[in-house]
Design a protein around this motif. Structure first.
Motif, short mmCIF file in Angstrom:
data_model
loop_
_atom_site.label_atom_id
_atom_site.label_comp_id
_atom_site.label_asym_id
_atom_site.label_seq_id
_atom_site.Cartn_x
_atom_site.Cartn_y
_atom_site.Cartn_z
N ASN A 115 0.86 -1.18 0.00
CA ASN A 115 0.00 0.00 0.00
C ASN A 115 0.90 1.23 0.00
OD1 ASN A 115 -2.41 -1.40 0.15
ND2 ASN A 115 -2.26 -1.61 2.38
N LEU A 116 0.77 2.03 -1.02
CA LEU A 116 1.57 3.24 -1.11
C LEU A 116 0.67 4.45 -0.93
CD1 LEU A 116 3.71 2.36 -4.24
CD2 LEU A 116 4.41 2.27 -1.86
N VAL A 117 1.13 5.32 -0.14
CA VAL A 117 0.41 6.58 0.06
C VAL A 117 1.34 7.71 -0.36
CG1 VAL A 117 -0.68 8.10 1.76
CG2 VAL A 117 -0.86 5.61 2.01
N LEU A 119 2.11 11.56 -0.45
CA LEU A 119 1.77 12.81 0.25
C LEU A 119 2.20 14.01 -0.51
CD1 LEU A 119 2.75 11.82 3.87
CD2 LEU A 119 0.48 11.85 2.88
#
Length: 119
Positions: A115-117, A119
């Motif tokens: 899971n990549l977030v 920002l």
């Protein structure tokens, strides 16, 4: 709730004809309780209960013991317990039960993902 029946266990092998229906019912009850506590799809529950009940039934009547020690003077014999510490591997039905569980375990494992977030 029983997940399998005496008739289905009898279909596995003729060796169950010599086991009383009362004994088979008890094994089915135990197996059903065990399987119902697993998190497996309902589709597999009857099959698992059938093989586990068959395994328990065979273990309940097996009396094969091998001599592991014998003394000649003042005759003495010591027998082994054939099913001691081998668990599900003790019968072909237990082995099949374990194989199904392992197969289901591979299928039911969550897929690993990243899971990549940003920002």
């Amino acid at each position: 709730m029983l997940l399998t029946s005496i008739e289905r266990i009898h279909m596995l092998s003729d060796e169950f004809n010599s086991i009383s229906d009362d004994r088979l019912t008890m094994c089915i009850e135990d197996a059903s309780l065990e399987v119902s506590s697993l998190t497996v799809p309902e589709l597999y529950q009857e099959r698992l209960a059938r093989y586990l009940a068959a395994h328990l039934a065979v273990l309940s009547v097996v009396k094969d013991q091998t001599v592991i020690r014998e003394k000649v003077d003042v005759i003495e014999r010591q027998y082994s317990d054939p099913n001691k510490n081998i668990g599900l591997l003790g019968t072909k039905y237990g082995q099949e039960y374990q194989r199904i569980l392992e197969e289901l375990g591979d299928q039911l494992k969550p897929k690993k993902s990243i899971n990549l977030v940003v920002l």
